[in-house]
Design a protein around this motif. Structure first.
Motif, PDB file in Angstrom:
ATOM      1  N   GLU A 187       0.808  -1.226   0.061  1.00 48.35           N
ATOM      2  CA  GLU A 187      -0.051   0.010   0.076  1.00 48.35           C
ATOM      3  C   GLU A 187       0.839   1.154   0.006  1.00 48.35           C
ATOM      4  O   GLU A 187       0.203   2.463  -0.471  1.00 48.35           O
ATOM      5  CB  GLU A 187      -1.073   0.050   1.157  1.00 48.35           C
ATOM      6  N   LEU A 188       2.190   1.123   0.129  1.00 45.35           N
ATOM      7  CA  LEU A 188       2.993   2.448   0.143  1.00 45.35           C
ATOM      8  C   LEU A 188       3.775   2.366  -1.180  1.00 45.35           C
ATOM      9  O   LEU A 188       4.877   3.210  -1.260  1.00 45.35           O
ATOM     10  CB  LEU A 188       4.061   2.427   1.376  1.00 45.35           C
ATOM     11  N   HIS A 189       3.581   1.401  -1.974  1.00 51.47           N
ATOM     12  CA  HIS A 189       4.389   1.583  -3.031  1.00 51.47           C
ATOM     13  C   HIS A 189       4.348   2.867  -4.108  1.00 51.47           C
ATOM     14  O   HIS A 189       3.116   3.254  -4.023  1.00 51.47           O
ATOM     15  CB  HIS A 189       4.179   0.262  -4.110  1.00 51.47           C
ATOM     16  N   PRO A 190       5.197   3.380  -4.522  1.00 54.72           N
ATOM     17  CA  PRO A 190       5.069   4.702  -5.080  1.00 54.72           C
ATOM     18  C   PRO A 190       4.028   4.784  -6.166  1.00 54.72           C
ATOM     19  O   PRO A 190       4.013   3.825  -7.102  1.00 54.72           O
ATOM     20  CB  PRO A 190       6.447   5.126  -5.741  1.00 54.72           C
ATOM     21  N   ARG A 191       3.606   5.772  -6.445  1.00 54.21           N
ATOM     22  CA  ARG A 191       2.256   6.234  -7.386  1.00 54.21           C
ATOM     23  C   ARG A 191       3.285   7.257  -8.317  1.00 54.21           C
ATOM     24  O   ARG A 191       2.527   7.636  -9.541  1.00 54.21           O
ATOM     25  CB  ARG A 191       0.951   6.590  -6.826  1.00 54.21           C
ATOM     26  N   MET A 192       3.969   8.040  -7.776  1.00 53.16           N
ATOM     27  CA  MET A 192       4.726   9.047  -8.590  1.00 53.16           C
ATOM     28  C   MET A 192       6.125   9.260  -8.059  1.00 53.16           C
ATOM     29  O   MET A 192       6.279   8.668  -6.793  1.00 53.16           O
ATOM     30  CB  MET A 192       3.892  10.600  -8.596  1.00 53.16           C
ATOM     31  N   ALA A 193       6.786  10.103  -8.531  1.00 49.33           N
ATOM     32  CA  ALA A 193       8.380  10.446  -8.078  1.00 49.33           C
ATOM     33  C   ALA A 193       8.566  11.624  -8.437  1.00 49.33           C
ATOM     34  O   ALA A 193       8.447  12.096  -9.618  1.00 49.33           O
ATOM     35  CB  ALA A 193       9.112   9.250  -8.416  1.00 49.33           C
ATOM     36  N   TYR A 194       9.418  12.451  -7.714  1.00 54.81           N
ATOM     37  CA  TYR A 194      10.076  13.657  -8.056  1.00 54.81           C
ATOM     38  C   TYR A 194      11.063  14.047  -7.130  1.00 54.81           C
ATOM     39  O   TYR A 194      11.454  13.503  -6.403  1.00 54.81           O
ATOM     40  CB  TYR A 194       9.000  14.881  -7.868  1.00 54.81           C
ATOM     41  N   VAL A 195      12.191  14.694  -7.762  1.00 62.31           N
ATOM     42  CA  VAL A 195      13.124  15.343  -7.188  1.00 62.31           C
ATOM     43  C   VAL A 195      13.081  16.811  -7.307  1.00 62.31           C
ATOM     44  O   VAL A 195      12.359  17.329  -8.068  1.00 62.31           O
ATOM     45  CB  VAL A 195      14.508  14.880  -8.040  1.00 62.31           C
ATOM     46  N   SER A 196      13.677  17.366  -6.127  1.00 66.08           N
ATOM     47  CA  SER A 196      13.617  18.709  -5.866  1.00 66.08           C
ATOM     48  C   SER A 196      15.090  19.174  -5.423  1.00 66.08           C
ATOM     49  O   SER A 196      15.816  18.305  -4.819  1.00 66.08           O
ATOM     50  CB  SER A 196      12.626  19.208  -4.731  1.00 66.08           C
ATOM     51  N   SER A 197      15.465  20.442  -5.833  1.00 66.59           N
ATOM     52  CA  SER A 197      16.893  20.951  -5.413  1.00 66.59           C
ATOM     53  C   SER A 197      16.385  22.155  -4.236  1.00 66.59           C
ATOM     54  O   SER A 197      15.575  22.921  -4.655  1.00 66.59           O
ATOM     55  CB  SER A 197      17.575  21.426  -6.578  1.00 66.59           C
TER      56      SER A 197
END
Length: 148
Positions: free
Chosen positions: A42-52
Motif C-alpha cells: 500500500e506504500l508503493h510509489p504512485r509517482m516520484a519527483y526530485v527537488s533541489s
C-alpha cells in the motif's frame, strides 16, 4: 541529543529513518531507493519527483491526510528534518523529532499521513531530495484537491 553525522529513527509511530547503502566504484556510486520487498504494497510509489533546495532554505511544514511520503535525502549536502505527530490516535501523538540527514550519505525518511514534516538545507551546497509518495499529487489527471 542526535549527532549530526548519524541519521537516527525518532520514536514517532510509523516514521522510519534509515541510511541507504551506496555501492561505490571508480565510476561513482549507485543506491537502491525503492524495492518492493522492503515496503508494504500500500506504500508503493504512485509517482516520484526530485527537488533541489538551496542552502539556508526550507520546505514545509505541512502534513497529508492520506499520503505517505518516502523521502531520500541524496547526500549532496546536510539537511535537518522536522517531524511532529499530529495524529490523535497515535501512540506518539503530539511528540516532535528532529533528524539530521548528513552530507555524503543517502538517508531515507518515511513519513506517514498525519505527521507534519518540514526540512531545511543546513549545508553549504544545493541539496537534492527524491520523494516517491504513495498517492498522486492532486489525484488522477490532477483533478482532486491537494492532500495537505
Amino acid at each position: 541529543m542526535l549527532k549530526k553525522e548519524e541519521p537516527t529513527a525518532p520514536d514517532l509511530e510509523g516514521v522510519e529513518v534509515r541510511e541507504l547503502e551506496m555501492h561505490a566504484d571508480e565510476r561513482g556510486w549507485l543506491a537502491e531507493l525503492f524495492r518492493t520487498d522492503e515496503l508494504d504494497s500500500e506504500l508503493h510509489p504512485r509517482m516520484a519527483y526530485v527537488s533541489s533546495t538551496v542552502p539556508g532554505m526550507g520546505r514545509g511544514p505541512h502534513e497529508h491526510r492520506r499520503q505517505t511520503d518516502i523521502f531520500c535525502f541524496m547526500g549532496t549536502t546536510e539537511f535537518k528534518v522536522y517531524l511532529w505527530d499530529n495524529r490523535d490516535s497515535s501512540k506518539s501523538s503530539g511528540e516532535k523529532a528532529v533528524i539530521y540527514a548528513p552530507e555524503g550519505r543517502i538517508t531515507l525518511v518515511k513519513v506517514p499521513p498525519g505527521v507534519v514534516h518540514a526540512y531545511k538545507n543546513i549545508g553549504k551546497d544545493a541539496g537534492l531530495v527524491f520523494n516517491s509518495p504513495n498517492r498522486l499529487y492532486r489525484g488522477e489527471c490532477r483533478k482532486e484537491e491537494v492532500d495537505e
